[in-house]
Design an enzyme around this catalytic site. Structure first.
Site, PDB file in Angstrom:
ATOM      1  N   HIS A 176       0.813  -1.221   0.000  1.00  0.00           N
ATOM      2  CA  HIS A 176       0.000   0.000   0.000  1.00  0.00           C
ATOM      3  C   HIS A 176       0.850   1.275   0.000  1.00  0.00           C
ATOM      4  CE1 HIS A 176      -3.610  -2.341   0.149  1.00  0.00           C
ATOM      5  NE2 HIS A 176      -3.038  -3.094   1.072  1.00  0.00           N
ATOM      6  N   TYR A 183      -2.555   4.637   5.883  1.00  0.00           N
ATOM      7  CA  TYR A 183      -1.721   3.460   6.166  1.00  0.00           C
ATOM      8  C   TYR A 183      -0.535   3.431   5.193  1.00  0.00           C
ATOM      9  CZ  TYR A 183      -0.655  -1.625   6.221  1.00  0.00           C
ATOM     10  OH  TYR A 183      -0.038  -2.862   6.287  1.00  0.00           O
ATOM     11  N   LYS A 239       3.558   3.935   5.761  1.00  0.00           N
ATOM     12  CA  LYS A 239       4.555   2.961   5.299  1.00  0.00           C
ATOM     13  C   LYS A 239       5.626   3.652   4.450  1.00  0.00           C
ATOM     14  CE  LYS A 239       3.027  -0.923   7.101  1.00  0.00           C
ATOM     15  NZ  LYS A 239       3.758  -1.483   8.256  1.00  0.00           N
TER      16      LYS A 239
END
Ligand code: 15L
Length: 263
Positions: free
Chosen positions: A112, A135, A139
């Site tokens: 993602h 999210y 990351k």
């Protein structure tokens, strides 16, 4: 090799800890909860977003050679929570690794981080950051932090952009993105033992016939996946969501269901 595994009580953590113990690693688990029943190895109960807790974990378990950082909320929530869960934890670990001379971190990043990338035949490790959610944003930031510490301090850091870690694939997209339990262990083992990887990004998938991520970076660190989602293809039902899930790397995470204000 003595390895601290964060998120050791989680779904990937329990599989990886068992697999590494079976391969004769000296495993120390860290999680906010006590060790799962039957856990073999050392344990520290604490939150790796808390730098003091991380320092105590390292002091209580001296002689660590590497960190496998799997802790973190595995889906979409608010931006501040995502930053704490993925970036602050990584920062606390990297700082403490410096203090204790620990030279390698293997990090559970995610597909993602590049989830908004339209799907192509082969997506490389050099794909530009293109998150599909907060999210994914977190990351990307955690990967950037790893890179900073590699450049500043010469540590080794491998960011594993994990696909779909499941006992078996459950959707058409996952026939491409599946990472089997056994291959997850192979992937972490290769990441811990690759000679001088510096900073590396590797897609965490099995040897899937329908893969659309470049497997060369995995091969370069000695990752040799043995499982193929194709063997489950007949049991995976078609769904109305298949078209959108297959249009972008991040699958369902690109849809409006995941939109929310940043603050
Ligand atoms: C991930 O990184 C997530 O943690 C998980 O919930 C799944 O969405 C997986 O990726 C995936 O893309 O299938």
């Amino acid at each position: 090799m003595k390895v601290l595994v964060t998120g050791a009580a989680g779904s990937i953590g329990t599989v990886v800890c068992t697999g590494l113990s079976d391969r004769s690693y000296d495993v120390v688990g860290l999680d906010r909860t006590p060790p799962p029943h039957g856990f073999e190895g050392g344990w520290f109960t604490g939150d790796c977003a808390d730098p003091d807790a991380v320092r105590t974990a390292f002091s209580d378990h001296p002689g660590l050679d590497a960190v496998v950082h799997l802790a973190g909320y595995p889906g979409e929530t608010s931006l501040p929570e995502e930053i704490e869960s993925h970036v602050y934890t990584t920062a606390a670990l990297l700082d403490t690794m410096q203090e204790h001379g620990v030279g390698r971190i293997v990090y559970a990043s995610s597909n993602h981080a590049v989830g908004r990338t339209p799907r192509e035949d082969s997506i490389g490790a050099d794909a530009l950051p293109r998150p599909d959610t907060y999210y994914g944003v977190a990351k990307v930031a955690a990967e950037a932090l790893l890179r900073l510490f590699v450049d500043r301090h010469g540590i080794d850091a491998i960011a594993l952009r994990i696909g779909s870690f499941q006992a078996q694939p459950e959707s058409v997209r996952q026939l491409s993105t599946w990472l089997s339990h056994d291959d997850a262990v192979r992937l972490v083992d290769a990441s811990l033992t690759a000679p001088d990887p510096g900073y590396a990004v590797v897609y965490g998938i099995s040897n899937n016939t329908r893969a659309w991520w470049d497997r060369a970076p995995g091969r370069a660190i000695g990752y040799d996946p043995q499982d193929d989602a194709e063997s489950f293809a007949d049991s995976v039902p078609a769904s109305d969501d298949d078209e959108i899930e297959n249009a972008f790397v991040g699958g369902p995470f690109v849809t409006e269901r995941f939109y929310r204000p940043a603050r």
